[in-house]
Design an enzyme around this catalytic site. Structure first.
Site, mmCIF file in Angstrom:
data_model
loop_
_atom_site.group_PDB
_atom_site.id
_atom_site.type_symbol
_atom_site.label_atom_id
_atom_site.label_comp_id
_atom_site.label_asym_id
_atom_site.label_seq_id
_atom_site.Cartn_x
_atom_site.Cartn_y
_atom_site.Cartn_z
ATOM 1 N N CYS A 22 0.836 -1.204 0.000
ATOM 2 C CA CYS A 22 0.000 0.000 0.000
ATOM 3 C C CYS A 22 0.870 1.254 0.000
ATOM 4 O O CYS A 22 1.300 1.722 1.048
ATOM 5 C CB CYS A 22 -0.941 -0.015 1.199
ATOM 6 S SG CYS A 22 -2.031 1.407 1.253
ATOM 7 N N CYS A 57 -0.590 4.165 1.922
ATOM 8 C CA CYS A 57 -0.458 4.058 3.382
ATOM 9 C C CYS A 57 0.973 4.366 3.819
ATOM 10 O O CYS A 57 1.193 5.046 4.808
ATOM 11 C CB CYS A 57 -0.758 2.652 3.894
ATOM 12 S SG CYS A 57 -2.126 1.813 3.135
ATOM 13 N N ASP A 58 1.948 3.805 3.115
ATOM 14 C CA ASP A 58 3.313 3.776 3.641
ATOM 15 C C ASP A 58 4.318 4.648 2.891
ATOM 16 O O ASP A 58 5.412 4.895 3.405
ATOM 17 C CB ASP A 58 3.849 2.323 3.603
ATOM 18 C CG ASP A 58 2.990 1.377 4.439
ATOM 19 O OD1 ASP A 58 2.367 1.852 5.401
ATOM 20 O OD2 ASP A 58 2.946 0.179 4.125
#
Ligand code: NAP
Length: 345
Positions: free
Chosen positions: A165, A168-169
């Site tokens: 992701c 997300c990261d």
């Protein structure tokens, strides 16, 4: 009854509980199989680090709030709550959602649903531990799991360079101004590579063929991006690194000859598709050819069986965000509440 304990499940539970429906939520079982599959309770967010894009959680010192909001016993099971300066983490956000659902009277069962009978009413739900529960209405919020390549070395560097992701990261310090690898050739891979190219020094898009699957407009975006290099006809053979630094490089194998090459990278992002957690529903609800539950009415969470509603990633292979899942969880609870009222249940 609600099945699933990601943002969609808990949001549905908060709404259903506040409507005095006393929801029963199956959060999943804690088993080795679920750990390996990435399907433990609290869903995909519990596998991530910081969550910076969930509205309501700006970066700040959240420790005092977390300590007072989350039950003490659950705090002991979590990573220690420290005075961190970032926004809420995935596991913290999920604990907060869980606690909020409990506060309004949600009954939580730590068990998997393995089979359902939707042909008779009330519906019957069978669990891994051998219980059978009857329900007039069912909200399915079992989410999806990101596909990984399945290499042991990939597993070893999860959350230490390997991620599925980018949104997300990708902004984490370890990826800034570093070369990164994205695996896949679909829209997600290009979207992730484009996003990562804002932070990275260079992004290598590794694709197993000589043609992208992505839409033409996304392809053009990839070709126009100066920081992005497409490595055609290659697959990842091994994730390389060490204990201290996590992932440092990726070994690639050609799909057209026997050659190998190594690419230095502090991150490897998989964008090779997701698999919805719908195995226990096969043949019982209408699904897409990829196994996602079909919503049967525009902007409603209705499924092909009246009284069964679907929320979150289990019915969405397009947006796949915590906040969109939470939104559809709320919708499913409202849909279920209206269904029960209309049927005098
Ligand atoms: P996808 O279209 O199924 O693409 C998956 C990619 O991963 C394919 O290129 C596939 O290669 C590759 N792949 C699969 N397994 C692999 C493996 N084991 N090793 C190496 N490569 C592997 O999935 P997606 O990109 O997540 O997209 C899903 C859906 O969401 C699509 O309908 C897409 O259009 C949509 N979406 C749209 C947008 C947007 O419009 N902005 C953004 C994201 C997603 P092959 O091509 O060789 O099969």
């Amino acid at each position: 009854m609600i099945v699933g304990s990601g943002p969609a499940g808990w949001s549905a539970a908060i709404y259903a509980a506040r409507a005095n429906l006393k929801p029963l939520l199956f959060e999943g079982a804690i088993t080795e199989e679920n750990r390996l599959n990435g399907t433990l309770p609290l869903g995909q967010l519990a596998l991530t680090t910081e969550v910076e894009n969930y509205a309501g959680f700006p970066a700040g010192v959240l420790s005092q709030f977390l300590k007072t909001a989350i039950d003490e016993k659950r705090q002991r099971m979590m990573a220690p709550i420290t005075d961190h300066e970032h926004a809420v983490t995935g596991p913290e956000l999920m604990e907060l959602m869980r606690q909020q659902a409990l506060n309004f009277g949600t009954r939580v069962v730590t068990d998997d649903v393995v089979d359902v009978d939707l042909d008779n009413r009330p519906f019957k739900v069978h669990t891994l531990e051998g219980q059978t529960v009857e329900t007039h209405t069912l909200i399915v919020a079992t989410g999806a799991k990101a596909n990984y390549l399945g290499l042991p070395s990939e597993e070893a560097y999860k959350n230490r360079g390997v991620s599925a992701c980018a949104v997300c990261d990708g902004a984490l310090p370890r990826f800034r101004n570093q070369p990164l690898v994205v695996v896949g050739g679909g829209d997600s891979a290009i979207e992730e590579a484009t996003y990562l190219s804002k932070y990275a020094s260079r992004v290598y898009l590794v694709h197993r063929r000589d043609e992208l699957r992505a839409s033409k407009i996304m392809q053009q975006r990839a070709f126009d991006n100066q920081k992005l290099e497409i490595v055609w006809n290659h697959v990842v053979d091994e994730a390389l690194g060490d204990e201290q630094q996590g992932l440092t490089a990726v070994r690639l194998k050609s799909t057209v000859d026997d050659s190998h090459r190594e690419v230095q990278a502090s991150g490897m992002f998989l964008a090779i598709g997701h698999t919805p957690n719908t195995g226990f529903l096969k043949g019982k609800l209408q699904m897409t050819d990829k196994g996602y539950i079909k919503w049967t009415s525009h902007f409603r969470t209705y499924t092909s069986v009246e009284g069964v509603f679907a929320a979150g990633d289990v019915a969405d292979d397009y947006y796949r965000q915590a906040i969109t899942s939470a939104g559809t969880g709320c919708m499913a609870a409202l849909d279920a509440e209206r269904y029960l009222a209309e049927h005098g249940l």
